[in-house]
Design an enzyme around this catalytic site. Structure first.
Site, PDB file in Angstrom:
ATOM      1  N   HIS A  67       0.732  -1.161   0.009  1.00 15.96           N
ATOM      2  CA  HIS A  67      -0.139   0.072  -0.100  1.00 15.96           C
ATOM      3  C   HIS A  67       0.922   1.292   0.040  1.00 15.96           C
ATOM      4  CE1 HIS A  67      -3.256  -2.761   0.695  1.00 15.96           C
ATOM      5  NE2 HIS A  67      -3.951  -2.092  -0.137  1.00 15.96           N
ATOM      6  N   CYS A  71      -9.418  -3.685 -10.903  1.00 20.73           N
ATOM      7  CA  CYS A  71      -9.030  -2.550 -10.151  1.00 20.73           C
ATOM      8  C   CYS A  71      -7.664  -2.569  -9.520  1.00 20.73           C
ATOM      9  CB  CYS A  71      -9.989  -2.039  -9.286  1.00 20.73           C
ATOM     10  SG  CYS A  71     -10.354  -2.973  -7.737  1.00 20.73           S
ATOM     11  N   GLU A 108     -10.791 -10.877  -4.757  1.00 17.33           N
ATOM     12  CA  GLU A 108      -9.554 -10.849  -4.044  1.00 17.33           C
ATOM     13  C   GLU A 108      -8.934 -12.118  -3.667  1.00 17.33           C
ATOM     14  OE1 GLU A 108      -8.548  -6.881  -2.490  1.00 17.33           O
ATOM     15  OE2 GLU A 108     -10.523  -7.092  -1.677  1.00 17.33           O
ATOM     16  N   ASN A 118      -4.307  -7.344  -6.664  1.00 18.40           N
ATOM     17  CA  ASN A 118      -3.055  -7.167  -5.687  1.00 18.40           C
ATOM     18  C   ASN A 118      -3.296  -8.330  -4.738  1.00 18.40           C
ATOM     19  OD1 ASN A 118      -2.676  -5.028  -7.056  1.00 18.40           O
ATOM     20  ND2 ASN A 118      -3.433  -3.753  -5.511  1.00 18.40           N
ATOM     21  N   ASP A 119      -4.265  -8.379  -4.125  1.00 19.52           N
ATOM     22  CA  ASP A 119      -4.649  -9.467  -3.081  1.00 19.52           C
ATOM     23  C   ASP A 119      -4.789 -10.668  -3.724  1.00 19.52           C
ATOM     24  OD1 ASP A 119      -4.391  -8.355  -0.537  1.00 19.52           O
ATOM     25  OD2 ASP A 119      -6.306  -7.209  -1.054  1.00 19.52           O
ATOM     26  N   ARG A 124       2.500  -9.806  -0.410  1.00 17.63           N
ATOM     27  CA  ARG A 124       2.606  -8.488  -1.304  1.00 17.63           C
ATOM     28  C   ARG A 124       3.588  -7.645  -1.022  1.00 17.63           C
ATOM     29  NH1 ARG A 124      -3.240  -5.768  -1.449  1.00 17.63           N
ATOM     30  NH2 ARG A 124      -2.575  -3.913  -1.823  1.00 17.63           N
ATOM     31  N   ARG A 151     -15.499   1.917  -2.159  1.00 22.23           N
ATOM     32  CA  ARG A 151     -15.188   0.559  -1.389  1.00 22.23           C
ATOM     33  C   ARG A 151     -15.347   0.904   0.106  1.00 22.23           C
ATOM     34  NH1 ARG A 151      -9.621  -2.298  -1.709  1.00 22.23           N
ATOM     35  NH2 ARG A 151      -8.827  -0.617  -0.447  1.00 22.23           N
ATOM     36  N   ARG A 170     -10.527   3.971  -2.119  1.00 22.31           N
ATOM     37  CA  ARG A 170     -10.071   3.180  -0.964  1.00 22.31           C
ATOM     38  C   ARG A 170     -10.342   4.020   0.280  1.00 22.31           C
ATOM     39  NH1 ARG A 170      -5.427   1.843  -4.528  1.00 22.31           N
ATOM     40  NH2 ARG A 170      -5.249  -0.479  -4.544  1.00 22.31           N
TER      41      ARG A 170
END
Ligand code: PEP
Ligand code: MG
Length: 579
Positions: A191, A504, A433, A456-457, A467, A334, A298
């Site tokens: 992040h 995304c 995810e 990403n996840d 990650r 989200r 986010r």
């Protein structure tokens, strides 16, 4: 001059003096200072001792003798130790004689004492080593805390060097002065990297031992395009980089010119290009760069950037501001995704042994209903201002989705009772995810208005690779055949159920993967705002037939390496100047 290679996570070039932020959780590297800096470092030591003593005195006074007698005694011992002048002298002598930083001197002297205590046979004395480590950390917290405050009040341009940074720290950087970031730790989709990219600050991570090489005030080049950091570059290298930086800015400028043009492939297929944001003030950049809405907001950064939990009104204002900027374009909010590497400043979460597998995201929401309902209430109120959609993160099974939707219905009823209007038909989608969500996409599609694939996840959970961990970053890949098969399944199931599906995760912001995603059937992407023009340019340069061909070939390949090389070559042919 020293050249280090890491992972490029945020594009651009910066050349500036460095400021190092050490961490009390890691060994402080030996870093030398100039003779003229000795006085400043000893002054820092004096202040750190003064503040640590004050802090401990207060803590000691707060302990009730009856209940906390033992703790009071411990604090008293620590205080005696800190007031011992010979300790401070040992530390300042080290600074004067060896020309090292205050942090290094504190750490070295206290660790020597701790090691001496540990080696004594008497268990009472050897156990005192733990107290010495405690005192070391308290002093380091003082020294490093002040440094972090300095970072918040910068007055000159510089680059930040750290072992690791939290997303919150990164988000608090003043873009006017922080020109680049380089860290020992981290991965492409950590992040911190995502925040650097959104802020448009060039960044390189996973440099392993950079903090041991750089000294505060050294000139550093951060090449966020190629993942290179150069410490104390020679004049020729600086000149070469200044030229390169200029050329890169020109390319960006040229690409910006396509912002008014639609994201349509050469054979006429319309692709929706949305942007990802962390803060409302980034919404404007999406519009400027030619994005068609927000595909991922986010919202947890509202919690991360404030010392207290945001009120319902603060939620509402953030969403209202964002929606107004986007006018009637879609804004996918989200619900907050806290936990794992995103903690509130008050660290209200107890440490977990496996935070990425723990109480994060929707799981946390479902166990903290008041917090969750406060946010949903605000989103619903804002839903009348524009085209707002809700998205739940990290859904791992159908029951979780049903629970989250039930809470949403409860909040709708509360709003009805309060006679507060909202959009009753608000679309409610979910992020895909985890492998479990991908493999049960057909079931989830029954109760979700849309899917957004959070690669990403999804990559981290499919490949069992953290990650943000640089030690395994080479294993983290969007082009692993297992990941691609899951993505394909999700897209096919969404198409069968006739619901929207987009991507995304950071994968969609990568020029190399655009053709593959289009070939897999993706027609909506949500990406980091600075990349919108480049990705649009690629979309405008390809045909869906080419993309289908790329996807077919990739799905017949079994090796991650083969796939990524193939995709890189395909992308280079389309937009050579971007490479
Ligand atoms: C993802 O996991 O791909 C995603 C977009 O969510 P985040 O990066 O915030 O975890
Ligand atoms: Mg995620």
């Amino acid at each position: 001059m020293e050249i280090k290679k890491g992972i490029a996570v945020s594009p651009g070039i910066s050349i500036a003096k460095s400021l190092i932020i050490d961490s009390e959780d890691y060994r402080i590297p030996r870093r030398e200072i100039k003779p003229s800096q000795r006085l400043r470092e000893t002054q820092r030591i004096r202040n750190a001792f003064r503040d640590a003593i004050e802090e401990l005195t207060q803590l000691e006074a707060q302990q009730n003798q009856a209940e906390g007698g033992k703790i009071k005694d411990i604090f008293a011992v620590h205080l005696r130790f800190l007031r011992d002048r010979s300790l401070r002298k040992k530390i300042t002598d080290l600074i004067h004689l060896e020309l090292v930083t205050a942090e290094y001197a504190v750490s070295t002297v206290l660790r020597e004492i701790a090691a001496h205590f540990s080696s004594v046979k008497d268990s009472y004395i050897s156990e005192r080593a733990a107290d010495i480590y405690d005192i070391e950390r308290r002093l380091l917290r003082q020294l490093l805390g002040k440094r972090r405050e300095e970072v918040e009040n910068l007055s000159e341009e510089l680059v930040i060097i750290a072992r690791e940074l939290s997303p919150t720290q990164t988000a608090s950087f003043d873009k006017k002065f922080v020109k680049g970031i380089a860290t020992d730790a981290g991965g492409r989709t950590s992040h911190t990297a995502i925040v650097a990219r959104s802020l448009g600050i060039p960044a390189v991570v996973a440099l392993e031992d950079l903090t041991e090489i750089v000294h505060g005030g050294d000139t550093v080049i951060i090449d966020g395009n190629r993942g290179i950091v150069i410490v104390n570059p020679d004049d020729g290298t600086i000149r070469q980089y200044e030229k390169y930086s200029h050329e890169f800015a020109e390319l960006e400028h040229k690409l910006d010119a396509i912002r008014e043009k639609p994201a349509v492939t050469r054979d006429g297929t319309k692709i929706t290009v949305l942007g990802n944001i962390e803060f409302p003030d980034e919404a404007e950049l999406i519009v400027q760069k030619g994005g068609e809405g927000i595909g991922l907001y986010r919202t947890e950064f509202l919690y991360l950037s404030s010392p207290t939990e945001p009120t319902e009104q603060q939620h509402y204002e953030a969403y209202a501001e964002t929606v107004r900027v986007l006018q009637n374009k879609p804004v996918v909010i989200r619900t907050f995704d806290l936990g794992a590497d995103k903690h509130t400043q008050s660290k209200r979460f107890a440490p977990e042994p496996n935070p990425f597998l723990g109480l994060r995201s929707i799981r946390f929401c479902l166990q903290n209903l008041m917090m969750f309902k406060t946010q949903l209430h605000a989103i619903l109120r804002a839903s009348l201002l524009g085209n707002v959609k809700i998205m739940f993160p990290l859904i791992t099974n159908h029951q979780e989705l049903m629970q989250a939707k039930m809470i949403l219905r409860d909040v709708m009823e509360d709003l009805d009772d309060e006679s507060i209007p909202y959009n009753r038909n608000i679309e409610v989608g979910i992020m895909i995810e985890t492998p479990s969500a991908a493999l049960t996409a057909s079931t989830l599609a029954r109760d979700a208005a849309f899917f957004s694939i959070g690669t990403n996840d999804l990559i981290q959970y499919t490949l069992a690779v953290d990650r943000g961990n640089e030690l395994v970053s080479t294993l983290y890949s969007a082009t692993d055949p297992a990941v691609l098969r899951l993505i394909r399944t999700v897209i096919q199931d969404a198409h069968k159920a006739q619901i929207g599906v987009g991507v995304c995760g950071e994968m969609a912001s990568e020029p190399d993967y655009v053709m593959l995603l289009l070939g897999l059937g993706v027609r909506t992407i949500s990406i980091t705002p600075p990349m919108i023009p480049e990705i649009k340019q690629i979309i405008r340069s390809v045909t869906i037939e080419d993309c289908n061909d790329v996807a077919r070939k990739v799905l017949s390949m079994n090796s991650e390496r083969q796939i990524s090389n193939f995709l890189r070559n395909a992308a280079r042919k389309i937009l050579p100047e971007a490479f």
